[in-house]
Structures are given as C-alpha cells and as structure tokens.
Motif scaffolding. Structure first.
Motif, mmCIF file in Angstrom:
data_model
loop_
_atom_site.group_PDB
_atom_site.id
_atom_site.type_symbol
_atom_site.label_atom_id
_atom_site.label_comp_id
_atom_site.label_asym_id
_atom_site.label_seq_id
_atom_site.Cartn_x
_atom_site.Cartn_y
_atom_site.Cartn_z
ATOM 1 N N UNK A 145 -17.117 -8.841 19.283
ATOM 2 C CA UNK A 145 -15.676 -9.229 18.643
ATOM 3 C C UNK A 145 -14.936 -8.573 17.888
ATOM 4 N N UNK A 146 -16.398 -7.968 17.020
ATOM 5 C CA UNK A 146 -15.776 -7.074 15.973
ATOM 6 C C UNK A 146 -14.729 -6.050 16.366
ATOM 7 N N UNK A 147 -13.973 -5.347 15.871
ATOM 8 C CA UNK A 147 -13.279 -4.634 16.333
ATOM 9 C C UNK A 147 -12.877 -3.832 14.662
ATOM 10 N N UNK A 148 -13.603 -2.510 14.553
ATOM 11 C CA UNK A 148 -13.144 -1.504 13.081
ATOM 12 C C UNK A 148 -12.495 -0.368 13.857
ATOM 13 N N UNK A 149 -10.611 -0.546 13.082
ATOM 14 C CA UNK A 149 -10.098 0.300 12.764
ATOM 15 C C UNK A 149 -8.780 0.623 12.994
ATOM 16 N N UNK A 150 -7.974 0.846 13.456
ATOM 17 C CA UNK A 150 -7.972 2.335 13.270
ATOM 18 C C UNK A 150 -7.839 3.666 12.355
ATOM 19 N N UNK A 151 -9.527 4.039 11.297
ATOM 20 C CA UNK A 151 -8.944 4.643 9.903
ATOM 21 C C UNK A 151 -9.828 5.606 10.194
ATOM 22 N N UNK A 152 -8.816 6.306 9.235
ATOM 23 C CA UNK A 152 -9.095 8.113 8.928
ATOM 24 C C UNK A 152 -8.633 8.493 7.306
ATOM 25 N N UNK A 153 -9.105 9.915 6.931
ATOM 26 C CA UNK A 153 -8.891 9.622 5.327
ATOM 27 C C UNK A 153 -7.592 11.470 5.714
ATOM 28 N N UNK A 175 -8.120 7.273 2.157
ATOM 29 C CA UNK A 175 -8.397 6.128 3.193
ATOM 30 C C UNK A 175 -7.402 5.555 3.498
ATOM 31 N N UNK A 176 -6.702 6.128 4.920
ATOM 32 C CA UNK A 176 -5.625 4.869 5.604
ATOM 33 C C UNK A 176 -5.810 4.300 7.135
ATOM 34 N N UNK A 177 -4.928 4.064 7.650
ATOM 35 C CA UNK A 177 -5.350 3.464 9.302
ATOM 36 C C UNK A 177 -4.008 3.098 9.573
ATOM 37 N N UNK A 236 3.977 4.740 13.839
ATOM 38 C CA UNK A 236 5.122 5.350 13.851
ATOM 39 C C UNK A 236 5.415 5.201 12.536
ATOM 40 N N UNK A 237 4.246 4.426 11.358
ATOM 41 C CA UNK A 237 4.264 3.878 9.871
ATOM 42 C C UNK A 237 3.615 4.361 8.949
ATOM 43 N N UNK A 238 2.206 4.694 10.160
ATOM 44 C CA UNK A 238 1.545 5.719 9.409
ATOM 45 C C UNK A 238 1.754 6.494 8.540
ATOM 46 N N UNK A 239 0.482 7.427 7.667
ATOM 47 C CA UNK A 239 0.715 8.537 6.494
ATOM 48 C C UNK A 239 -0.201 9.179 7.389
#
Length: 183
Positions: free
Chosen positions: A56-64, A143-145, A177-180
């Motif tokens: 059940x763990x969801x990791x993300x959505x991540x990026x640099x 780090x953002x996501x 739509x709001x993500x960097x």
C-alpha cells in the motif's frame, strides 16, 4: 538483455537474460557498456539507493530540478511494485503522459528513466525491496515532486484508496499544473 520500447521516447523497460538451474539463478543486473550499446546513449551512474516498503505504500512522484536532475535505473529485489514515470520535458510530444510497469523480484525487469521525468511506485506485495541507480547525487535543495493522486494525470496505482500509505511530505506535493519543472 532485451530492451522494450515504451510509448514515450527514451523511456525503456529492460529484461535481463536470466540463467536458472537447480541451484537458483544468475543474471547480470547492470553492465554499462551493454546498456549504452543497446540504447545508444551513455549513462554514468554515481549513486545506488535501496528502500523497503510494505503493501500500500506509494512513494512519489519525485524528481530533482536541473541542473541536478537524475536519470534512474530501477528494479525490485524482493516483492512487487507498480512503477510509474511521468514525462516532464516541456518540448516533448508526450509531456504530461506517463508509463507504468510492474517490476518484481520474479520478473527481474528494470525501468530506465531518463532525466526530465517524475518517478514513483506503489507496493503491490506484502513487502518490497526496491533498488535504483542515479546518474547524479541527491541534492535536497533541488528535490521537488507532484501529488501521486493528481486527477489530471489519472494514474491507477493498482491499490485501493483505503490501503494507500503516503508520507506526510508526499501529501503536501502540488498538482501537476502547479509543479515546478525546468526540463
């Protein structure tokens, strides 16, 4: 090793040649020269990471963000996950599109995710041990996501909503739509 193209340019699924007998199995999980020759691009992986998660763990959505963006080569050592990559390259014809693939200790598939993609996964088994290579070091300031459950992306994480476990940090991630993004 077999390379499987996806609907998104430069995003590949890799299937290693696995040799099995009564003793168990052997396969080459990574060979820089082989990978570079098969996909026609060079990667210089500099950091390996591993995580263990429960069902059940969801990791993300991540990026640099650039200039610290990372390409990743991901795989599952034990258990099963649904792995997702979202194209964030604004000049790409598939900007905002995603591909998901099941990775498991059994199928030994790997997912090669280039720079300019958000990445995340959901755990489909009781536990999963997840390993990945990165071609740049971790830079916390970059780090953002994106929120894993953003309806504009429409990702089916293969988990019932009531079973999803997300970190507090990931709960605060913005919508697509709001993500960097600077790719």
């Amino acid at each position: 090793m077999k390379v499987i193209d996806t609907e998104i340019k430069d995003l590949f699924i890799l299937e290693p040649n696995v040799f099995e007998d009564e003793r168990g199995y052997f396969f080459e999980s990574y060979n820089r020269k082989t990978l570079d020759n098969l996909i026609g691009k060079e990667y210089n992986f500099v950091q390996d990471n591993e995580s263990k998660s429960s069902y059940g763990v969801v990791r993300g959505l991540h990026y640099q963000l650039a200039p610290y963006s990372q390409a990743k080569l991901v795989r599952v050592l034990q258990g099963k996950v649904y792995d997702v990559a979202v194209d964030l390259r604004k000049s790409s014809l598939t900007f905002g599109k995603w591909v998901g693939v099941e990775l498991s200790g059994e199928n030994k598939r790997q997912f090669l995710i280039p720079k300019g993609f958000a990445h995340g996964f959901s755990v489909l088994s009781e536990i999963a041990v997840f390993a990945y290579k990165c071609d740049d070091y971790y830079h916390p300031e970059a780090e953002v996501g994106i929120a894993y459950n953003d309806s504009s992306l429409g990702i089916d994480w293969k988990i019932n909503d009531k079973d999803v476990k997300v970190s507090q940090k990931d709960r605060l991630l913005p919508k697509f739509e709001e993500a960097r993004m600077n790719f």
